[in-house]
Motif scaffolding. Sequence first.
Motif, PDB file in Angstrom:
ATOM      1  N   GLY A 358       0.685  -1.303  -0.014  1.00  0.00           N
ATOM      2  CA  GLY A 358      -0.154  -0.062   0.056  1.00  0.00           C
ATOM      3  C   GLY A 358       0.923   1.288  -0.115  1.00  0.00           C
ATOM      4  O   GLY A 358       0.143   2.421   0.219  1.00  0.00           O
ATOM      5  N   ILE A 359       1.915   1.152  -0.326  1.00  0.00           N
ATOM      6  CA  ILE A 359       2.931   2.135  -0.207  1.00  0.00           C
ATOM      7  C   ILE A 359       2.794   3.190  -1.289  1.00  0.00           C
ATOM      8  O   ILE A 359       2.690   4.454  -1.100  1.00  0.00           O
ATOM      9  CB  ILE A 359       4.574   1.802  -0.153  1.00  0.00           C
ATOM     10  CG1 ILE A 359       4.936   1.013   1.161  1.00  0.00           C
ATOM     11  CG2 ILE A 359       5.293   2.982  -0.340  1.00  0.00           C
ATOM     12  CD1 ILE A 359       6.219   0.632   1.076  1.00  0.00           C
ATOM     13  N   ALA A 360       2.534   2.687  -2.601  1.00  0.00           N
ATOM     14  CA  ALA A 360       2.260   3.736  -3.678  1.00  0.00           C
ATOM     15  C   ALA A 360       1.059   4.397  -3.666  1.00  0.00           C
ATOM     16  O   ALA A 360       0.836   5.609  -3.679  1.00  0.00           O
ATOM     17  CB  ALA A 360       2.399   2.717  -4.883  1.00  0.00           C
ATOM     18  N   ALA A 361      -0.085   3.680  -3.063  1.00  0.00           N
ATOM     19  CA  ALA A 361      -1.369   4.540  -2.722  1.00  0.00           C
ATOM     20  C   ALA A 361      -1.147   5.517  -1.857  1.00  0.00           C
ATOM     21  O   ALA A 361      -1.699   6.467  -1.918  1.00  0.00           O
ATOM     22  CB  ALA A 361      -2.442   3.471  -2.114  1.00  0.00           C
ATOM     23  N   ARG A 362      -0.335   5.299  -0.518  1.00  0.00           N
ATOM     24  CA  ARG A 362      -0.184   6.513   0.287  1.00  0.00           C
ATOM     25  C   ARG A 362       0.571   7.444  -0.250  1.00  0.00           C
ATOM     26  O   ARG A 362       0.355   8.724   0.050  1.00  0.00           O
ATOM     27  CB  ARG A 362       0.610   5.804   1.416  1.00  0.00           C
ATOM     28  CG  ARG A 362      -0.355   4.568   2.215  1.00  0.00           C
ATOM     29  CD  ARG A 362       0.459   4.054   3.412  1.00  0.00           C
ATOM     30  NE  ARG A 362       1.008   4.904   4.502  1.00  0.00           N
ATOM     31  CZ  ARG A 362       1.593   4.154   5.277  1.00  0.00           C
ATOM     32  NH1 ARG A 362       2.086   3.238   5.459  1.00  0.00           N
ATOM     33  NH2 ARG A 362       2.118   5.292   6.606  1.00  0.00           N
ATOM     34  N   LEU A 363       1.657   7.196  -1.033  1.00  0.00           N
ATOM     35  CA  LEU A 363       2.626   8.383  -1.637  1.00  0.00           C
ATOM     36  C   LEU A 363       1.426   8.997  -2.768  1.00  0.00           C
ATOM     37  O   LEU A 363       1.717  10.411  -2.596  1.00  0.00           O
ATOM     38  CB  LEU A 363       3.500   7.749  -2.509  1.00  0.00           C
ATOM     39  CG  LEU A 363       4.849   7.305  -1.577  1.00  0.00           C
ATOM     40  CD1 LEU A 363       5.705   6.119  -2.621  1.00  0.00           C
ATOM     41  CD2 LEU A 363       5.605   8.418  -0.964  1.00  0.00           C
ATOM     42  N   VAL A 364       0.881   8.536  -3.547  1.00  0.00           N
ATOM     43  CA  VAL A 364       0.112   9.137  -4.170  1.00  0.00           C
ATOM     44  C   VAL A 364      -1.172   9.849  -3.556  1.00  0.00           C
ATOM     45  O   VAL A 364      -1.530  11.134  -3.992  1.00  0.00           O
ATOM     46  CB  VAL A 364      -0.861   8.369  -5.491  1.00  0.00           C
ATOM     47  CG1 VAL A 364      -1.918   8.879  -6.196  1.00  0.00           C
ATOM     48  CG2 VAL A 364       0.067   7.413  -6.170  1.00  0.00           C
ATOM     49  N   ALA A 365      -1.618   9.600  -2.317  1.00  0.00           N
ATOM     50  CA  ALA A 365      -2.685  10.353  -1.523  1.00  0.00           C
ATOM     51  C   ALA A 365      -1.920  11.726  -1.200  1.00  0.00           C
ATOM     52  O   ALA A 365      -2.678  12.629  -1.002  1.00  0.00           O
ATOM     53  CB  ALA A 365      -2.977   9.572  -0.442  1.00  0.00           C
ATOM     54  N   ALA A 420      -8.271  12.033 -12.756  1.00  0.00           N
ATOM     55  CA  ALA A 420      -9.258  12.009 -11.586  1.00  0.00           C
ATOM     56  C   ALA A 420      -9.532  13.266 -11.173  1.00  0.00           C
ATOM     57  O   ALA A 420      -8.501  14.136 -11.032  1.00  0.00           O
ATOM     58  CB  ALA A 420      -9.043  11.037 -10.634  1.00  0.00           C
ATOM     59  N   PRO A 421     -10.794  13.784 -10.952  1.00  0.00           N
ATOM     60  CA  PRO A 421     -11.172  15.013 -10.202  1.00  0.00           C
ATOM     61  C   PRO A 421     -10.734  14.877  -8.565  1.00  0.00           C
ATOM     62  O   PRO A 421     -10.315  14.009  -8.041  1.00  0.00           O
ATOM     63  CB  PRO A 421     -12.643  14.895 -10.156  1.00  0.00           C
ATOM     64  CG  PRO A 421     -12.986  13.696 -10.239  1.00  0.00           C
ATOM     65  CD  PRO A 421     -12.109  12.889 -11.069  1.00  0.00           C
ATOM     66  N   LEU A 422     -10.155  16.194  -8.285  1.00  0.00           N
ATOM     67  CA  LEU A 422      -9.838  16.170  -6.712  1.00  0.00           C
ATOM     68  C   LEU A 422     -10.897  16.751  -5.912  1.00  0.00           C
ATOM     69  O   LEU A 422     -11.664  17.688  -6.442  1.00  0.00           O
ATOM     70  CB  LEU A 422      -8.660  16.990  -6.437  1.00  0.00           C
ATOM     71  CG  LEU A 422      -7.262  16.558  -7.316  1.00  0.00           C
ATOM     72  CD1 LEU A 422      -6.103  17.681  -7.183  1.00  0.00           C
ATOM     73  CD2 LEU A 422      -6.826  15.258  -6.552  1.00  0.00           C
ATOM     74  N   PRO A 423     -10.989  16.077  -4.580  1.00  0.00           N
ATOM     75  CA  PRO A 423     -10.068  15.059  -4.115  1.00  0.00           C
ATOM     76  C   PRO A 423     -10.339  13.781  -4.538  1.00  0.00           C
ATOM     77  O   PRO A 423     -11.568  13.327  -4.962  1.00  0.00           O
ATOM     78  CB  PRO A 423     -10.278  15.498  -2.366  1.00  0.00           C
ATOM     79  CG  PRO A 423     -11.917  15.626  -2.583  1.00  0.00           C
ATOM     80  CD  PRO A 423     -12.122  16.815  -3.752  1.00  0.00           C
ATOM     81  N   LEU A 424      -9.503  12.846  -4.450  1.00  0.00           N
ATOM     82  CA  LEU A 424      -9.392  11.547  -4.833  1.00  0.00           C
ATOM     83  C   LEU A 424     -10.555  11.085  -3.859  1.00  0.00           C
ATOM     84  O   LEU A 424     -10.915  11.078  -2.671  1.00  0.00           O
ATOM     85  CB  LEU A 424      -8.244  10.806  -4.452  1.00  0.00           C
ATOM     86  CG  LEU A 424      -6.865  11.034  -5.174  1.00  0.00           C
ATOM     87  CD1 LEU A 424      -5.899  10.350  -4.975  1.00  0.00           C
ATOM     88  CD2 LEU A 424      -7.443  10.904  -6.925  1.00  0.00           C
ATOM     89  N   ALA A 425     -11.544  10.357  -4.522  1.00  0.00           N
ATOM     90  CA  ALA A 425     -12.828   9.668  -3.853  1.00  0.00           C
ATOM     91  C   ALA A 425     -12.306   8.569  -2.788  1.00  0.00           C
ATOM     92  O   ALA A 425     -12.804   8.313  -1.746  1.00  0.00           O
ATOM     93  CB  ALA A 425     -13.567   8.954  -4.912  1.00  0.00           C
ATOM     94  N   ALA A 426     -10.940   8.077  -2.902  1.00  0.00           N
ATOM     95  CA  ALA A 426     -10.746   6.983  -1.814  1.00  0.00           C
ATOM     96  C   ALA A 426      -9.428   7.555  -0.944  1.00  0.00           C
ATOM     97  O   ALA A 426      -8.967   6.782  -0.559  1.00  0.00           O
ATOM     98  CB  ALA A 426     -10.127   5.625  -2.452  1.00  0.00           C
TER      99      ALA A 426
END
Length: 818
Positions: A358-365, A420-426
Motif C-alpha cells: 500500500g506504499i504507492a497508494a499512500r504516496l499518491v494520496a 481523476a477529479p480532486l479530492p480523490l474519492a478514496a
Amino acid sequence: MSEKNAAVATPAEKIILALDTSTDMLACAVGRVGADGAVTVLAARDHMCRRQANVELVTTAQQALADAGLAMGDLDAVLVGRGPGSFTGVRIGIATAKGLACGAGLPLFGTSALDAMAWSAHAAGARGTLAVAGDAMRGEVYPGIYELDDAGAHRTFPAETVLKADACVDAWAGRTDAADLTLTGNGLVKYRARFEAAGLASFSPEEAWYPTGEGLLRAAVEAGVFDEQSGDPALVLPIYTRLSDAEEAERTRLGLKKPASVELTGVDDALAGIHLQLRPMTVNDTAAVAALEAAVYEASAHTPWTEKMFYEELSQPGRSWWVAHDQGSVIGFAGGVLAGADFEVEEVVVDAARRREGIAARLVARVAYDAQMLGAQTISLEVDDKNEPARALYGALGLAEEGRRPGYYGAGHDALILRAPLPLAADAVIATGRPEPAPSIRPWPIVPGERTPEATAALAAAGPLILTIESSCDETAMAVTDSHGVVCASVVATQIDFHARFGGVVPEIASRKHTEAIVGVFEETLARAGEHFGVDTLVPADLAAVGCTAGPGLVGALVVGVAFAKGLCAAADLPLIAVHHLEGHLMANLFETPDLQPPFVASLVSGGNTMLVHVRAWGDYEILGSTIDDAVGEAFDKVAKALGLGYPGGPVISKLSAQGNPKAIHFPRAMMHSGDYSFSLSGLKTAVITYIEGENRAGRPINLPDLAASFEAAVIDVQVAKAVTAVEQTGVSDFCVGGGVAANPGLRAAYRKAFEKRGVRVTVPPMRACGDNAAMIGIAALRSYNAGSFSPLTLDADPNAALGTWATPNAPVPPTWE
C-alpha cells in the motif's frame, strides 16, 4: 410541503437553504430557484456574528425556515459557502451543512463566498468592473475581478488565490481601468486606507462588503453549481488557497542542509513494520531516489531521472514530491507538477521488495492532497498499459483513462493517460493505509433497502440507538450504541500519516482532515451498524439521539464534530448530547470491568493530558493533580522526534524499550517527592535531549533500546509512585487507567505489579479502547440519554472544559463491545 403557498416549489423548482460563515457575517437565507435560474428569496436572516457562528448558525437556519413557513422536510437542497475566508469559519459552515444534508438526506452544494460578495455589491447597485478583496488575514487578501451588468456578477478569473494586501493594491492601482474600478469585500475593513492612498476611491457601501444568503444562491446559479456538482456532501470542501502554516514552513526547509545525525546501535529489527514513514522529499534525498529510480528501471526502456534532475525539480514552485522511508532508507517516492488546473504526476516508484504494502497508494494520496491545496482541480498521470497492478491501483483511486500514447514505453507498450477529479474519492482509505471508510464512495442520497421481519425485530429489541462522534484531536470517529450498552458499530479514521512528518499533531491539518472525512465516517458507521442488525444500512430515522465530544481538545477539531452533530440533529429532529472527552476515557474501563463502581482513583494519560482523578461518584470528579507542563504522551513524541523515530513516539519507544536495560542511563524522576500529585515531564524530556547531544559530541554511538527503556522507566516510576500514594490516601480499592498511553505495556504491567500486592483491583481498557474512539463516548452519551440530559443546538466546543462538565450522576449502562 408547507401550506404556505408562497414558499411551495413546483417540480421544476428547488427550495434551498443557503449558509455561509466564512466572514463575520452569518449569511443565511431560504430561497426558491426556478428551472430558469430565477432566484426568489423566501426568508433571510443575515447578520453580523463575530466568533459566534458555531453558536448561532443552526438556530438561525431554523428561524429562517420558520420565517418562510417551511420545515426541514420541505427543503430540496442545502447550499454552503466554501470560502475563501476564515479557515475555522468556513469549516463551521461546511460541517454544519454536511450534518444537515446527512440528517435530511439532501444534496449539498458548495459555492464561492467571494462570488457571493460580488453579488452583494451587485444588489447594492454596483455595475461595471468590480474588484473584490476578501480578508485573508496575515496581511493578505483574496482578490477577484468581476464584470457586473444588469444580468448579474460575472467572474473573470479561473480560481481563488491569495495575495499580500500591498501587492493587491499595486496590481489594481496599476490597471489601465483603475479609475473605473469599484472596490468591495470585507478586506476593506482593514485595508481601505491603503487602496485610497493608491488612488482607488470608488467603493461599494460598507454593508455590501460581505456575503449574503441571497448572494450565495445567485452565485451558485451563475456558476452552474446545481447542474455541475453531484450533490454528494462528502465532496463539498473548503477553498483554502494555501497549505497550512506547518506545511508552508516545511516547504521552506526543503533546501536546508541535512542536520547532524545521531549514530544508533542495538536497534536490530525493533522498528520493522512500525517505522515506515512518509515525508516530503528534500534535496538531501536526491541521491537515494535517483539510485532507487535507476534500480527499478534497470531492465526497462524508460530513461531514469538523474540526481541533478530531481534536484532541479525540487527547486521549482508548484511541485509536490514525497518519499517513503523505513529506518532511514528510501523505499519509494512520488511527485509531480502543477500545470494549470491539473496536477501531473511524473513519477511513482516503489522498491520491488516492498511492493503490495500500500506504499504507492499512500504516496499518491499525499501528492494528491498537496495538489488540491495548491489549487489543482484534477490529477493525472501516465501508466504502461501492460502494468496491471499499477492500473488496478490507479483505478481504485478513481483515475480513468482518457487517452493513449501508442508505443510510448517501447514496442507494444502504450502509455495510458489517466485523470481523476480532486479530492480523490478514496483518499481516506489511502491516508491510513487501512480499510477505513472513504470520504465518498456511495451514491447520494443513501436509500436503504427493504428490511426483513427479523431485522425489524432486532432493531426493536435493541431499543434507542445513540450515534456518537469523537473529533477532539486527530481521529475522526463514530459509533452506534444500543440501549443495552452494546456497541453496534465503531469506526475510526486516523490522520497519522498527515502529522507524522511534523513529529506531532498539527491542529490546522487535523481540522482540515476532519472536514474531509466526516461524511465518509458517518456513512461507514451506519453501514456497519446496519450489518449488525442484518440490514444494508441504518438511516438517521433509526437513531434516538446524537452525542458528540464537545471538549476538551483542539478547538478547531472539536468544532467540526460539534457542528456536524448539531446539523444532523436539526435535520433529523434528534436530541443532542454533549460528552466530555476525558469522561469517555474514564468510562472506557467499563469495557474491561463492567462492575466497576466509584469510588476509585484513575490515571488519565495521553498526548494532551496527565492527571490523577478521584472518582467519588459518577459525575463527581476530584482532580488530585495534573502535569504542570508536558503530558506523558507528548513527552514520548518529543523524545522520539529528537531521536528521529517518527510519530507517534509511544509505540516505537515501547517496542524498543522491551529490548533495553531500564537502568542503563539514569534520568531524573521529576517531582517524585514533591508531596503532591503534580507531574512534570519537561525536565525529563530536556535531560534525554541533553544526553543525546552529549553523546553525539563525544562521538559515542547511542544504544537506542537502552535509552528508550531508561526514559520509559523514569516516566513510569513517577506515574506509579503518585498513583500508589493517591490510592492509599483515598482508601479506594479500585484503580484504573484511561487515555492513549494506557496502551503502553510497561505502564500497564507496572500498575498491576504495584497494586495487586496491595489488594487493589487494577483495570485497564482493552487496547482498542485506549486511543480516541467514539465507542467510549457512547457510554457517557447513553448515560445522559437515560437521564434526559440534552444540550441545546447553540452548543459550542469548549477546548478547556473541566472534567465533570455535561456529566450526570446516574450510573452508566455496562457496555459490551464484541
